[in-house]
Enzyme design. Sequence first.
Site, PDB file in Angstrom:
ATOM      1  N   SER A  23      37.470  41.893  45.412  1.00 43.28           N
ATOM      2  CA  SER A  23      36.481  40.813  45.506  1.00 43.28           C
ATOM      3  C   SER A  23      36.995  39.692  46.410  1.00 43.28           C
ATOM      4  O   SER A  23      36.260  39.198  47.268  1.00 43.28           O
ATOM      5  CB  SER A  23      36.135  40.269  44.118  1.00 43.28           C
ATOM      6  OG  SER A  23      37.283  39.813  43.438  1.00 43.28           O
TER       7      SER A  23
ATOM      8  N   ASP B 276      44.199  35.001  43.925  1.00 41.70           N
ATOM      9  CA  ASP B 276      43.752  36.141  44.717  1.00 41.70           C
ATOM     10  C   ASP B 276      43.476  35.736  46.162  1.00 41.70           C
ATOM     11  O   ASP B 276      43.879  36.413  47.106  1.00 41.70           O
ATOM     12  CB  ASP B 276      42.470  36.738  44.129  1.00 41.70           C
ATOM     13  CG  ASP B 276      42.656  37.183  42.695  1.00 41.70           C
ATOM     14  OD1 ASP B 276      43.797  37.149  42.202  1.00 41.70           O
ATOM     15  OD2 ASP B 276      41.639  37.549  42.062  1.00 41.70           O
TER      16      ASP B 276
HETATM   17  P1  ADP Z   1      38.671  43.629  41.800  1.00 44.47           P
HETATM   18  O1  ADP Z   1      38.579  42.331  42.521  1.00 44.47           O
HETATM   19  O2  ADP Z   1      39.851  43.727  40.917  1.00 44.47           O
HETATM   20  O3  ADP Z   1      38.554  44.821  42.695  1.00 44.47           O
HETATM   21  P2  ADP Z   1      36.201  42.661  40.748  1.00 44.47           P
HETATM   22  O4  ADP Z   1      35.321  43.107  39.647  1.00 44.47           O
HETATM   23  O5  ADP Z   1      36.663  41.254  40.765  1.00 44.47           O
HETATM   24  O6  ADP Z   1      37.422  43.690  40.800  1.00 44.47           O
HETATM   25  O7  ADP Z   1      35.475  42.887  42.138  1.00 44.47           O
HETATM   26  C1  ADP Z   1      34.885  44.126  42.441  1.00 44.47           C
HETATM   27  C2  ADP Z   1      33.491  43.885  42.997  1.00 44.47           C
HETATM   28  O8  ADP Z   1      33.587  43.280  44.296  1.00 44.47           O
HETATM   29  C3  ADP Z   1      32.713  45.149  43.222  1.00 44.47           C
HETATM   30  O9  ADP Z   1      32.059  45.568  42.046  1.00 44.47           O
HETATM   31  C4  ADP Z   1      31.726  44.709  44.293  1.00 44.47           C
HETATM   32  O10 ADP Z   1      30.683  43.952  43.722  1.00 44.47           O
HETATM   33  C5  ADP Z   1      32.546  43.743  45.130  1.00 44.47           C
HETATM   34  N1  ADP Z   1      33.176  44.405  46.298  1.00 44.47           N
HETATM   35  C6  ADP Z   1      34.483  44.457  46.583  1.00 44.47           C
HETATM   36  N2  ADP Z   1      34.696  45.127  47.749  1.00 44.47           N
HETATM   37  C7  ADP Z   1      33.495  45.515  48.212  1.00 44.47           C
HETATM   38  C8  ADP Z   1      33.040  46.243  49.364  1.00 44.47           C
HETATM   39  N3  ADP Z   1      33.874  46.737  50.254  1.00 44.47           N
HETATM   40  N4  ADP Z   1      31.717  46.439  49.490  1.00 44.47           N
HETATM   41  C9  ADP Z   1      30.868  45.964  48.586  1.00 44.47           C
HETATM   42  N5  ADP Z   1      31.223  45.286  47.485  1.00 44.47           N
HETATM   43  C10 ADP Z   1      32.517  45.051  47.287  1.00 44.47           C
HETATM   44 MG    MG Z   2      38.321  40.409  41.608  1.00 42.60          MG
END
Ligand code: ADP
Ligand code: MG
Length: 368
Positions: free
Chosen positions: A117, A161
Amino acid sequence: MTTGTPARPDWGWAAPGRVNLMGEHTDYNDGWVLPFAIRHRTKVALCRRDDDRVRVHSTQQDVTVETTASTVPGDVSGWAGYVAGVVWALGTDGHRVPGVDLWVDSDVPMGAGLSSSAALACATALALDDLAGAGLDAAGIADVARRAENDYVRAPTGVMDQLASVHGRAGHALLIDTRDLTVEHHPARFVEDGYALLVIDTGATHTLADGGGYAERRSECERAAELLGVPALRDVTAADLDRLDDEVLHRRARHVVTEDARVLDCVRLLDAGDWAGVGAAFAASHASMRDDFEISCDELDVAVDASVAAGALGARMTGGGFGGSVIALVAAGDAEAVTSGCRRAFAEHGWYEPKMFAVEPGPGAARL
Ligand code: ADP
Ligand code: MG
């Protein structure tokens, strides 16, 4: 003449995910954290539009979402909210983002605790900073990305982060003081010394993970600090803990106090290349999160125990807890034994196979 999305230009900006070596639930207690930016990253490309529409396409979601440059919180939900949130945060600072088509691609695993994210928000912030001519520095980019996540998407996170993503440096971990947001780079040369850091994504998400457990721990820490008469638990020493009569609050505070100390210890161990010492600190950190802070779960404990049984120097859960990932420090030659040990342990419990991969310290967010 077509009015569809134009062909994608070359990738112009990128921002990495991160892993946290030490310092869990210390950030909202004004304490220290020790993350590093990983080589997995999110890339952004963009193309100016003639109107004020903002269209976002992610390869990972295979969908295009549309909003406008005057978006406000509540307009866009789901993954595109991270992008719309950046447009909004820049706008509130007086930097108007013009209409734009924006493409996103990433190899940061989503939802594995590696902060995909923040990688998305930081890469977007860097790209739109250039487009809007805002001229933000790294701290400004991190702040815009954090506000997109906290105030637009409404995901409660500290600023670790985003700071790790913008300040990352190859071969280095970042000591972040979350009280004054200063960042110190320290060499983390475990790869050069023949070690690997494995991420074991358990895939587990327990109900407490979706904000409930986090909010509860946060308010317990605030209560403990109030009872001790300090602004934050960062200001507490081990001796002060005796003044906390409440048994639960005592343990919660003890985790934060000892975890802060482990972050600073780990910095010394990294500087000395003392990998056995880092492994021991991982073990102590996991025990503290399991027993004092009570944010672990069976899957995390099994991944930690199986890693150590198969030869890891140490392992600990990382992230908010109640599921997510474990990190294990292993001699490179033992990585195979550790991954198969975890695979076996999960199979014995009838759980899905965890996803396992190595991470190493890479560069921070950049224009490509
Ligand atoms: P983490 O940050 O640990 O991976 P989070 O729940 O904070 O987990 O963030 C994940 C979310 O961020 C995904 O569910 C999506 O909504 C968004 N996200 C992250 N990377 C992408 C991407 N490349 N394309 C679309 N959405 C993304
Ligand atoms: Mg996150």
